[in-house]
Enzyme design. Structure first.
Site, PDB file in Angstrom:
ATOM      1  N   ASN A 158      34.993  39.095  41.548  1.00 14.28           N
ATOM      2  CA  ASN A 158      36.266  38.438  41.268  1.00 14.28           C
ATOM      3  C   ASN A 158      36.803  38.720  39.869  1.00 14.28           C
ATOM      4  O   ASN A 158      38.016  38.716  39.663  1.00 14.28           O
ATOM      5  CB  ASN A 158      36.125  36.923  41.460  1.00 14.28           C
ATOM      6  CG  ASN A 158      37.277  36.159  40.842  1.00 14.28           C
ATOM      7  OD1 ASN A 158      38.405  36.174  41.352  1.00 14.28           O
ATOM      8  ND2 ASN A 158      37.019  35.494  39.712  1.00 14.28           N
TER       9      ASN A 158
ATOM     10  N   LYS B 266      42.919  48.125  42.881  1.00 14.36           N
ATOM     11  CA  LYS B 266      42.610  47.281  44.034  1.00 14.36           C
ATOM     12  C   LYS B 266      42.625  48.095  45.331  1.00 14.36           C
ATOM     13  O   LYS B 266      41.852  47.844  46.248  1.00 14.36           O
ATOM     14  CB  LYS B 266      43.593  46.112  44.109  1.00 14.36           C
ATOM     15  CG  LYS B 266      43.448  45.118  42.966  1.00 14.36           C
ATOM     16  CD  LYS B 266      42.032  44.577  42.854  1.00 14.36           C
ATOM     17  CE  LYS B 266      41.907  43.399  41.901  1.00 14.36           C
ATOM     18  NZ  LYS B 266      40.506  42.924  41.790  1.00 14.36           N
TER      19      LYS B 266
ATOM     20  N   THR C 291      48.114  30.650  38.401  1.00 15.49           N
ATOM     21  CA  THR C 291      46.984  30.548  37.465  1.00 15.49           C
ATOM     22  C   THR C 291      47.445  31.121  36.128  1.00 15.49           C
ATOM     23  O   THR C 291      48.611  31.484  35.962  1.00 15.49           O
ATOM     24  CB  THR C 291      45.755  31.355  37.941  1.00 15.49           C
ATOM     25  OG1 THR C 291      46.066  32.756  37.873  1.00 15.49           O
ATOM     26  CG2 THR C 291      45.359  30.990  39.359  1.00 15.49           C
TER      27      THR C 291
ATOM     28  N   TYR D  92      47.211  48.276  38.072  1.00 11.59           N
ATOM     29  CA  TYR D  92      46.370  47.203  38.639  1.00 11.59           C
ATOM     30  C   TYR D  92      46.203  47.377  40.143  1.00 11.59           C
ATOM     31  O   TYR D  92      45.091  47.361  40.680  1.00 11.59           O
ATOM     32  CB  TYR D  92      47.005  45.855  38.307  1.00 11.59           C
ATOM     33  CG  TYR D  92      46.377  44.675  38.997  1.00 11.59           C
ATOM     34  CD1 TYR D  92      45.177  44.135  38.544  1.00 11.59           C
ATOM     35  CD2 TYR D  92      46.988  44.080  40.103  1.00 11.59           C
ATOM     36  CE1 TYR D  92      44.598  43.044  39.172  1.00 11.59           C
ATOM     37  CE2 TYR D  92      46.420  42.994  40.736  1.00 11.59           C
ATOM     38  CZ  TYR D  92      45.226  42.475  40.270  1.00 11.59           C
ATOM     39  OH  TYR D  92      44.655  41.407  40.900  1.00 11.59           O
TER      40      TYR D  92
ATOM     41  N   SER E 222      40.732  41.681  46.166  1.00 12.20           N
ATOM     42  CA  SER E 222      41.777  42.680  46.012  1.00 12.20           C
ATOM     43  C   SER E 222      43.079  41.969  45.668  1.00 12.20           C
ATOM     44  O   SER E 222      43.102  40.998  44.911  1.00 12.20           O
ATOM     45  CB  SER E 222      41.902  43.512  47.289  1.00 12.20           C
ATOM     46  OG  SER E 222      42.927  44.479  47.152  1.00 12.20           O
ATOM     47  N   SER E 223      44.172  42.416  46.217  1.00 11.49           N
ATOM     48  CA  SER E 223      45.477  41.829  45.925  1.00 11.49           C
ATOM     49  C   SER E 223      46.456  42.185  47.033  1.00 11.49           C
ATOM     50  O   SER E 223      46.380  43.279  47.618  1.00 11.49           O
ATOM     51  CB  SER E 223      46.006  42.365  44.591  1.00 11.49           C
ATOM     52  OG  SER E 223      47.364  41.975  44.389  1.00 11.49           O
TER      53      SER E 223
END
Length: 252
Positions: free
Chosen positions: A94, A161, A192, A157, A143-144
């Site tokens: 994570n 992923k 977040t 980014y 992942s995303s």
């Protein structure tokens, strides 16, 4: 019978913290790592202990592959002293940071940082973790949603992923003989402090994402941890090599 043990990287805050707590609620013991936020990590350990599970927090910089041998030495000692064992059952990759930069302006330093944290680090940490993993457990790679859809500013980014998603399929196939399952959880936009807290703090961005999402809001950490916890139990014993997007139905 001993509780199953899960190692969660980046477990001191945000999604990782929620994952750790959700796993504890499922009856798993937790080893969580932190890069710099030791106090926050210890607070998560205390919360897990209040839930009746055992936990320990260890320092780890996932971008520094050369530190992994010493990390697993520390982890082995902590496993023996805290849990009375020398093995883990699950690994959740994570830990990570985000950058928001256009493809045209992404620097080599930013790119290398993304590679080291999100891909190289996860690749070799998992490789070394195999020696301390019980057969029949599992790996969850985070992942995303940005792998499936493109949102300007996340080229580097999201590319990492995408690499993790490809790697996960190979891991699932090659580790199948040890009955180790490998799955992907791909969160959508979550409130977040990730990436400077933009989704949480930028009201216009928050509303824009909510308007594109079938369920009409952006995600919260609590939306993600329970899915990760599900994948670290026998409830998901026949789920393997899968990508689960947890994004409320964005860009359908």
């Amino acid at each position: 019978m001993k509780n199953k043990i899960v190692l969660v990287t980046g477990g001191s805050r945000g999604l990782g913290k929620n994952m750790a707590l959700s796993l504890a609620k499922k009856g798993l013991d937790v080893v969580l790592t932190y890069n710099s936020k030791k106090t926050e990590a210890e607070e998560v350990v205390n919360e897990i202990e209040k839930l009746g599970q055992k936990a320990v927090a260890l320092q780890l910089n996932v971008a520094d592959v050369s530190s992994f041998d010493s990390f697993f030495q520390n982890a082995s000692a902590a496993l023996k002293s805290t849990f009375g064992t020398d093995k883990i059952d699950y690994l959740v990759n994570n830990a990570g940071v985000g950058i928001h930069e256009s493809f045209a302006k992404t620097t080599e330093e930013q790119f290398d940082n993304m590679v080291n944290i999100h891909f190289k680090g996860a690749f070799f940490l998992t490789q070394k973790a195999l020696d301390v993993m019980n057969d029949g457990g599992g790996i969850v790679n985070i992942s995303s949603g940005l792998v499936r859809f493109s949102f300007p500013g996340y080229a580097a980014y999201a590319s990492m992923k995408g690499a993790i998603e490809t790697l996960s399929k190979y891991q699932a196939k090659e580790l199948g003989e040890r009955k180790i399952r490998v799955n992907i959880v791909a969160p959508g936009a979550i409130e977040t402090d990730f990436g400077g807290g933009a989704v949480r703090d930028n009201k216009d961005l928050n509303q824009q994402i909510a308007s594109m999402t079938a369920l009409g809001r952006v995600g919260l950490p609590d939306d993600i941890g329970s899915v990760v916890a599900f994948l670290c139990t026998d409830d998901s014993k026949w789920v393997n090599g899968q990508r689960i997007e947890v994004a409320g139905g964005i860009f359908l």
